[in-house]
Design a protein around this motif. Structure first.
Motif, PDB file in Angstrom:
ATOM      1  N   THR A 168     -72.084 -16.044  24.226  1.00  0.00           N
ATOM      2  CA  THR A 168     -71.669 -17.234  24.978  1.00  0.00           C
ATOM      3  C   THR A 168     -72.750 -18.310  24.918  1.00  0.00           C
ATOM      4  OG1 THR A 168     -70.290 -15.942  26.497  1.00  0.00           O
ATOM      5  CG2 THR A 168     -71.022 -18.105  27.253  1.00  0.00           C
ATOM      6  N   GLU A 184     -68.399 -21.456  29.527  1.00  0.00           N
ATOM      7  CA  GLU A 184     -68.599 -21.929  28.151  1.00  0.00           C
ATOM      8  C   GLU A 184     -67.785 -23.184  27.887  1.00  0.00           C
ATOM      9  OE1 GLU A 184     -67.110 -20.502  23.767  1.00  0.00           O
ATOM     10  OE2 GLU A 184     -67.788 -18.941  25.155  1.00  0.00           O
ATOM     11  N   ASN A 185     -66.522 -23.153  28.284  1.00  0.00           N
ATOM     12  CA  ASN A 185     -65.648 -24.314  28.046  1.00  0.00           C
ATOM     13  C   ASN A 185     -66.137 -25.542  28.809  1.00  0.00           C
ATOM     14  OD1 ASN A 185     -63.983 -22.784  26.394  1.00  0.00           O
ATOM     15  ND2 ASN A 185     -62.607 -22.205  28.059  1.00  0.00           N
ATOM     16  N   ARG A 238     -65.396 -11.551  30.604  1.00  0.00           N
ATOM     17  CA  ARG A 238     -65.253 -12.489  29.485  1.00  0.00           C
ATOM     18  C   ARG A 238     -64.553 -13.765  29.929  1.00  0.00           C
ATOM     19  NH1 ARG A 238     -63.304  -7.785  26.697  1.00  0.00           N
ATOM     20  NH2 ARG A 238     -64.977  -6.812  25.489  1.00  0.00           N
ATOM     21  N   TYR A 239     -63.550 -13.611  30.788  1.00  0.00           N
ATOM     22  CA  TYR A 239     -62.811 -14.787  31.252  1.00  0.00           C
ATOM     23  C   TYR A 239     -63.744 -15.720  32.025  1.00  0.00           C
ATOM     24  CZ  TYR A 239     -58.863 -17.534  32.886  1.00  0.00           C
ATOM     25  OH  TYR A 239     -57.988 -18.567  33.115  1.00  0.00           O
ATOM     26  N   ASN A 252     -66.049 -17.428  29.616  1.00  0.00           N
ATOM     27  CA  ASN A 252     -65.322 -18.455  28.857  1.00  0.00           C
ATOM     28  C   ASN A 252     -65.129 -19.733  29.666  1.00  0.00           C
ATOM     29  OD1 ASN A 252     -65.068 -16.887  26.558  1.00  0.00           O
ATOM     30  ND2 ASN A 252     -63.073 -16.066  27.133  1.00  0.00           N
TER      31      ASN A 252
END
Length: 510
Positions: free
Chosen positions: A270, A221-222, A214-215, A218
């Motif tokens: 995501t 995604e960011n 997930r990290y 993310n």
């Protein structure tokens, strides 16, 4: 900061409170310096060995590219440099200790003290180095270090020249979608700044380490969201977005091939969130890419009979389609509708649950199509008609009469709505699809009852369209509906469907 303070304090104590004999006795000083140099050499050997062990463990846990982090980290070279200086200076003092002592007590004391100070400094420097090494072993730190390299410039630098042509055409949103599966930007894997993060996501997924996975997602995604929000989206940004979507789609497909529904869901969400940001910024090409990636993952999930993923993916695409239709994003809406149609056909191949979802997706397409009609989105209306027409032809061909009838009803209602909003060309297409569905029902391996039921609904739909076209004085549509009706009546007469004779095989309704 703390270790530096300790070094200074220790050095102060050593200089002012050390016994006088360690400076005045050459032999004792030589012994202490010799022991210090040996200790420094032993320590740095142990440190290097442990560093290599840590490096091996970290690389095996995440990616061999972790080696690059250690190579680029100044801490390892700094600690080695400090020890080389300390050992080199200590050996120099040892070698010239007699000459230094003969030159004067002050020079002797300062030279010995500097050797001691460097030893204390070297040992003290181990504290921040060890803390930094432990920090690097954390997955979040590794991901962050790799993420620092992800920039548009670094991604574009590795894109092959032939693929820049594809990127240049990516601003043409229809081109971007049509060729998105086969013409994605290709980059040299070794110079790809995104690949190390993807490697960590893959390895974490294999070990069911969802936190690290997930990290990593993310982080990507960011970065994508920041790219979409910077107010500038041109050819270069299009290449970058395509490249990252390609990676995310591959991760989702890998997870689906392993039947790992949790990982697939994380990837799909995501991609959806990135697409949602693109929607809010009205960047249609990115919305199309997001929908296309979700569709491709969902299709593999359907083949793996991952029901929850199928439902979630279609829900998200449906939500995107409704939002884009309401905000007059014609291309993005048409991509969503086309994708739902493709997924619906795939779902129809898999058991009764799939048929229910096919009907549900037909209703979703119909709802989006009506929104598109209201907003005057010509491309989206056409996509809705074509998607449902293809669904109807498939279900009729594959002995799914109940599902076919529902699709026929959706087509009829959408055709009427299009006619009333001056989209008569689309209504003409509906009339043609209704005839084709009826023809396929007759010539497929359906029972007479099933074929007759489909033909009945198709005829009623065409009658309603023809009647409404006459009322609105749309002659072309009236003629199209009449032509389709005549062809259906002809095939009914030829095959004696009304008499109850079998077409080929007698089968139950689905």
């Amino acid at each position: 900061m703390v270790s530096g303070s300790l070094i200074l304090i220790s050095s102060f104590i050593l200089y002012y409170f050390s016994p006088a004999f360690i400076y005045k006795s050459i032999e004792s000083t030589r012994f202490v310096l010799s022991t210090l140099v040996e200790s420094e050499a032993t320590v740095i050997a142990i440190v290097i060995t442990l560093t290599l062990v840590v490096l091996q463990l970290t690389a095996s846990s995440y990616s061999t590219r972790v080696i690059d982090i250690f190579e680029d980290s100044p801490s390892i070279w700094l600690i080695v440099g400090i020890y080389i200086i300390a050992i080199g200076y200590g050996l120099t003092v040892l070698n010239a200790i007699d000459a230094i002592h003969a030159s004067g007590i002050l020079n002797f004391e300062i030279s010995v003290w500097v050797a001691y100070f460097l030893g204390i400094f070297a040992f003290g420097a181990l504290i921040p180095y060890l803390l930094g090494s432990l920090e690097i072993m954390k997955s979040s730190t590794v991901v962050d270090r790799f993420a620092e390299r992800i920039t548009n410039e670094n991604i574009l630098a590795g894109v092959q020249e032939s693929e820049k042509i594809v990127g240049a055409d990516s601003n043409d949103i229809s081109y971007s979608y049509i060729y998105s599966d086969i013409m994605r930007p290709v980059i040299d894997t070794e110079s790809d700044p995104v690949q190390p993060v993807i490697d960590i996501i893959h390895s974490s997924m294999m070990k069911y380490d969802y936190g690290t996975m997930r990290y990593g997602l993310n982080v990507l995604e960011n970065y994508m969201m920041a790219t979409l929000k910077n107010g500038k989206f041109e050819r270069e940004e299009g290449i970058v977005v395509k490249h990252i979507f390609t990676h995310l789609e591959r991760v989702g497909k890998l997870a689906a091939s392993r039947d790992d529904e949790d990982s697939v869901m994380e990837v799909v969400i995501t991609i959806y969130l990135i697409g949602k940001t693109a929607m809010e910024n009205k960047i249609e090409s990115v919305v199309g890419e997001a929908v296309n990636s979700i569709k491709n993952i969902a299709r593999l999930a359907i083949n793996r009979e991952m029901v929850d993923i199928r439902a979630a993916a279609t829900d998200l695409i449906g939500e995107i389609g409704r939002w884009t239709a309401q905000n007059e994003l014609d291309f993005a809406t048409s991509v969503a509708v086309n994708s739902l149609g493709i997924i619906a056909i795939d779902a129809a191949k898999h058991a009764q649950r799939g048929l229910e979802e096919t009907v549900w997706m037909g209703g979703t397409i119909y709802g989006i199509g009506k929104l598109a009609i209201t907003q005057k989105l010509e491309q989206s209306v056409s996509s809705a008609v074509n998607s449902m027409g293809n669904m109807g032809r498939y279900t009729a061909r594959n002995d799914l009469p109940k599902t076919t009838i529902r699709i026929v009803n959706y087509l009829s209602n959408l055709g009427t709505a299009a006619l009333e909003s001056e989209f008569s060309k689309n209504t003409n297409d509906v009339a043609e699809y209704l005839w084709e569905i009826g023809r396929i029902a007759v010539w497929s391996e359906l029972s007479v009852l099933a074929a007759h039921s489909i033909l009945k609904h198709a005829k009623e739909s065409l009658e309603n369209i023809r009647k409404r076209a006459k009322e609105l004085e749309v002659k072309e549509t009236s003629l199209a509906a009449q032509s389709s009706l005549e062809k259906i009546n002809k095939i009914i007469k030829e095959k004696s469907i009304h008499d109850g004779e079998k077409v080929r095989y007698k089968k139950k309704l689905d």
